[in-house]
Design an enzyme around this catalytic site. Structure first.
Site, mmCIF file in Angstrom:
data_model
loop_
_atom_site.group_PDB
_atom_site.id
_atom_site.type_symbol
_atom_site.label_atom_id
_atom_site.label_comp_id
_atom_site.label_asym_id
_atom_site.label_seq_id
_atom_site.Cartn_x
_atom_site.Cartn_y
_atom_site.Cartn_z
ATOM 1 N N SER A 13 0.843 -1.195 0.000
ATOM 2 C CA SER A 13 0.000 0.000 0.000
ATOM 3 C C SER A 13 0.877 1.243 0.000
ATOM 4 O O SER A 13 2.067 1.186 0.274
ATOM 5 C CB SER A 13 -0.943 -0.008 1.199
ATOM 6 O OG SER A 13 -0.227 -0.105 2.398
ATOM 7 N N CYS A 14 0.260 2.349 -0.329
ATOM 8 C CA CYS A 14 0.935 3.634 -0.425
ATOM 9 C C CYS A 14 1.725 3.924 0.850
ATOM 10 O O CYS A 14 1.219 3.672 1.931
ATOM 11 C CB CYS A 14 -0.117 4.713 -0.653
ATOM 12 S SG CYS A 14 0.563 6.338 -0.977
ATOM 13 N N PRO A 15 2.940 4.381 0.738
ATOM 14 C CA PRO A 15 3.658 4.849 -0.452
ATOM 15 C C PRO A 15 4.623 3.814 -1.034
ATOM 16 O O PRO A 15 5.428 4.137 -1.893
ATOM 17 C CB PRO A 15 4.450 6.038 0.082
ATOM 18 C CG PRO A 15 4.861 5.580 1.458
ATOM 19 C CD PRO A 15 3.664 4.775 1.970
#
Length: 75
Positions: A13-15
């Site tokens: 997941s981000c980042p």
């Protein structure tokens, strides 16, 4: 499309997809193509924005069974 390297960032997941993409882009030569596989929907906006800011080009973008694929030409 032929790519120089493939980055599997599925499940991240981000980042992290951007962090991993940058690390691999730093290892290839200008004009070479990195294929990135991600499952994070946030990457649909993040990766093109990051590529544009870095002078790279998204050659192709697709989705298959929840996996988003980006072909990024290093600028």
């Amino acid at each position: 499309m032929n790519s120089t390297k493939i980055l599997d960032a599925k499940g991240l997941s981000c980042p992290m997809p951007i962090v991993r993409t940058k690390k691999v882009m730093d290892t290839i030569q200008t004009g070479e193509i990195l294929e990135v596989h991600v499952t994070d929907k946030g990457s649909l906006a993040d990766i093109p924005a990051w590529a544009n800011a870095g002078g790279h080009e998204i050659l192709q973008q697709s989705e298959d069974a929840g996996v988003f694929k980006f072909f990024i030409k290093k600028g």
